[in-house]
Motif scaffolding. Structure first.
Motif, PDB file in Angstrom:
ATOM      1  N   HIS A   1      14.830  -5.235   5.370  1.00 45.43           N
ATOM      2  CA  HIS A   1      15.691  -4.132   4.961  1.00 45.43           C
ATOM      3  C   HIS A   1      16.312  -4.463   3.619  1.00 45.43           C
ATOM      4  O   HIS A   1      16.267  -5.585   3.141  1.00 45.43           O
ATOM      5  N   ALA A   2      16.893  -3.465   2.983  1.00 42.14           N
ATOM      6  CA  ALA A   2      17.410  -3.607   1.627  1.00 42.14           C
ATOM      7  C   ALA A   2      18.757  -4.296   1.570  1.00 42.14           C
ATOM      8  O   ALA A   2      19.158  -4.778   0.544  1.00 42.14           O
ATOM      9  N   HIS A   3      19.444  -4.394   2.677  1.00 39.71           N
ATOM     10  CA  HIS A   3      20.820  -4.862   2.646  1.00 39.71           C
ATOM     11  C   HIS A   3      20.936  -6.368   2.490  1.00 39.71           C
ATOM     12  O   HIS A   3      21.926  -6.862   1.992  1.00 39.71           O
ATOM     13  N   GLY A   4      19.968  -7.127   2.918  1.00 41.69           N
ATOM     14  CA  GLY A   4      20.057  -8.574   2.813  1.00 41.69           C
ATOM     15  C   GLY A   4      21.188  -9.101   3.665  1.00 41.69           C
ATOM     16  O   GLY A   4      21.668  -8.454   4.580  1.00 41.69           O
ATOM     17  N   ASP A   5      21.610 -10.309   3.379  1.00 38.91           N
ATOM     18  CA  ASP A   5      22.713 -10.916   4.119  1.00 38.91           C
ATOM     19  C   ASP A   5      23.943 -10.914   3.244  1.00 38.91           C
ATOM     20  O   ASP A   5      24.280 -11.897   2.602  1.00 38.91           O
ATOM     21  N   HIS A   6      24.630  -9.761   3.188  1.00 39.00           N
ATOM     22  CA  HIS A   6      25.851  -9.648   2.398  1.00 39.00           C
ATOM     23  C   HIS A   6      27.009 -10.282   3.145  1.00 39.00           C
ATOM     24  O   HIS A   6      27.118 -10.158   4.357  1.00 39.00           O
ATOM     25  N   THR A   7      27.849 -10.952   2.410  1.00 39.00           N
ATOM     26  CA  THR A   7      29.076 -11.464   3.004  1.00 39.00           C
ATOM     27  C   THR A   7      30.215 -11.154   2.065  1.00 39.00           C
ATOM     28  O   THR A   7      30.021 -10.989   0.866  1.00 39.00           O
ATOM     29  N   GLY A   8      31.391 -11.051   2.593  1.00 41.93           N
ATOM     30  CA  GLY A   8      32.559 -10.828   1.754  1.00 41.93           C
ATOM     31  C   GLY A   8      32.669  -9.400   1.277  1.00 41.93           C
ATOM     32  O   GLY A   8      32.095  -8.479   1.843  1.00 41.93           O
TER      33      GLY A   8
ATOM     34  N   ALA B   1       0.840  -1.209   0.000  1.00 38.06           N
ATOM     35  CA  ALA B   1       0.000   0.000   0.000  1.00 38.06           C
ATOM     36  C   ALA B   1       0.872   1.254   0.000  1.00 38.06           C
ATOM     37  O   ALA B   1       0.599   2.204  -0.749  1.00 38.06           O
ATOM     38  N   TYR B   2       1.918   1.274   0.847  1.00 34.43           N
ATOM     39  CA  TYR B   2       2.844   2.406   0.843  1.00 34.43           C
ATOM     40  C   TYR B   2       3.457   2.603  -0.537  1.00 34.43           C
ATOM     41  O   TYR B   2       3.521   3.722  -1.051  1.00 34.43           O
ATOM     42  N   ALA B   3       3.916   1.501  -1.130  1.00 34.07           N
ATOM     43  CA  ALA B   3       4.548   1.592  -2.456  1.00 34.07           C
ATOM     44  C   ALA B   3       3.560   2.124  -3.483  1.00 34.07           C
ATOM     45  O   ALA B   3       3.914   2.958  -4.332  1.00 34.07           O
TER      46      ALA B   3
ATOM     47  N   MET C   1      10.522   6.705  -0.943  1.00 38.22           N
ATOM     48  CA  MET C   1       9.557   6.037  -0.065  1.00 38.22           C
ATOM     49  C   MET C   1       9.124   4.693  -0.644  1.00 38.22           C
ATOM     50  O   MET C   1       8.965   3.716   0.094  1.00 38.22           O
ATOM     51  N   VAL C   2       8.944   4.627  -1.971  1.00 38.49           N
ATOM     52  CA  VAL C   2       8.628   3.347  -2.618  1.00 38.49           C
ATOM     53  C   VAL C   2       9.762   2.358  -2.364  1.00 38.49           C
ATOM     54  O   VAL C   2       9.537   1.206  -1.985  1.00 38.49           O
ATOM     55  N   TYR C   3      10.993   2.821  -2.556  1.00 32.20           N
ATOM     56  CA  TYR C   3      12.171   1.976  -2.335  1.00 32.20           C
ATOM     57  C   TYR C   3      12.216   1.461  -0.896  1.00 32.20           C
ATOM     58  O   TYR C   3      12.445   0.275  -0.651  1.00 32.20           O
ATOM     59  N   MET C   4      11.975   2.348   0.065  1.00 33.59           N
ATOM     60  CA  MET C   4      12.016   1.918   1.465  1.00 33.59           C
ATOM     61  C   MET C   4      10.880   0.952   1.780  1.00 33.59           C
ATOM     62  O   MET C   4      11.074  -0.024   2.500  1.00 33.59           O
ATOM     63  N   ALA C   5       9.692   1.207   1.233  1.00 39.85           N
ATOM     64  CA  ALA C   5       8.564   0.296   1.476  1.00 39.85           C
ATOM     65  C   ALA C   5       8.861  -1.084   0.911  1.00 39.85           C
ATOM     66  O   ALA C   5       8.616  -2.100   1.569  1.00 39.85           O
ATOM     67  N   LEU C   6       9.393  -1.132  -0.298  1.00 39.09           N
ATOM     68  CA  LEU C   6       9.726  -2.429  -0.890  1.00 39.09           C
ATOM     69  C   LEU C   6      10.860  -3.101  -0.126  1.00 39.09           C
ATOM     70  O   LEU C   6      10.853  -4.326   0.059  1.00 39.09           O
ATOM     71  N   SER C   7      11.819  -2.322   0.337  1.00 42.52           N
ATOM     72  CA  SER C   7      12.932  -2.870   1.114  1.00 42.52           C
ATOM     73  C   SER C   7      12.452  -3.430   2.444  1.00 42.52           C
ATOM     74  O   SER C   7      12.937  -4.462   2.902  1.00 42.52           O
ATOM     75  N   MET C   8      11.501  -2.747   3.062  1.00 43.17           N
ATOM     76  CA  MET C   8      10.986  -3.190   4.350  1.00 43.17           C
ATOM     77  C   MET C   8      10.094  -4.421   4.205  1.00 43.17           C
ATOM     78  O   MET C   8       9.889  -5.148   5.168  1.00 43.17           O
ATOM     79  N   SER C   9       9.573  -4.663   3.011  1.00 46.73           N
ATOM     80  CA  SER C   9       8.690  -5.806   2.809  1.00 46.73           C
ATOM     81  C   SER C   9       9.447  -7.104   2.558  1.00 46.73           C
ATOM     82  O   SER C   9       8.856  -8.170   2.575  1.00 46.73           O
ATOM     83  N   THR C  10      10.770  -7.018   2.333  1.00 49.76           N
ATOM     84  CA  THR C  10      11.558  -8.226   2.113  1.00 49.76           C
ATOM     85  C   THR C  10      11.656  -9.014   3.416  1.00 49.76           C
ATOM     86  O   THR C  10      11.494  -8.454   4.496  1.00 49.76           O
TER      87      THR C  10
END
Length: 189
Positions: free
Chosen positions: A115-122, A66-68, A102-111
């Motif tokens: 958050h948008a960062h995911g589980d980055h390694t390395g 809805a936010y997006a 705001m669309v980007y943050m809403a989609l990032s928060m829905s993952t």
């Protein structure tokens, strides 16, 4: 949003107060100011809603879509207004960027990780490119808006009585507050 409950509630308070002031600005005599105030009120209240600490009120899963949707529509409207105003539509372009953020943050928060960062390694870990670009944009926006608030020597006089909705320095202060809040939200993403 990630972060402490206190910082979340402070963001809610600042963004809601800014949204409320922008609603007061909707009574302006200038159509252009009214259109800008409407977009800023939507942004203020939307940012306040997104900043509510998740520990207090867990949002339903559909809210991020809805936010997006709402902010995607706001971006289209702001883009249309920027196009209609030509060279004078610079602030509407800022609304496009803000709405898309705001669309980007809403989609990032829905993952699943929230958050948008995911589980980055390395070596690939760090701030995602879009988040970094938005941070750079908002740092520049906050600095330029802050500079515009600095007092400038001018002719003496009261300039006439103005209501709360027609004070350019308050409008700039609200825009500065929302820019700082956007920075805080992006950093907490």
């Amino acid at each position: 949003m990630h972060g402490t409950a206190l910082s979340g509630w402070l963001l809610v308070a600042v963004c809601a107060a800014t949204g409320a002031y922008c609603v007061m600005r909707l009574r302006s005599d200038c159509a252009r100011a009214r259109s800008s105030a409407g977009g800023e009120a939507l942004m203020g209240f939307g940012m306040a809603a997104m900043a509510v600490p998740a520990a207090i009120a867990t949002p339903p899963s559909w809210i991020f879509a809805a936010y997006a949707g709402v902010f995607g529509a706001a971006a289209l409207r702001a883009g249309w207004l920027a196009r209609a105003h030509g060279n004078g539509g610079g602030h509407h372009l800022h609304h496009v960027i803000g709405s898309l953020a705001m669309v980007y943050m809403a989609l990032s928060m829905s993952t699943p990780g929230g958050h948008a960062h995911g589980d980055h390694t390395g070596p690939a870990s760090g701030i995602p490119l879009v988040t970094g670009a938005l941070l750079v944009y908002y740092v520049g926006y906050v600095l330029t808006t802050g500079v515009r608030l600095l007092p400038v020597a001018g002719p003496a006089g009261d300039g006439g009585a103005r209501g709360w909705g027609a004070r350019p320095e308050l409008t700039l202060a609200c825009r500065l507050s929302m820019g700082i809040a956007m920075l805080a939200m992006l950093l907490a993403l």
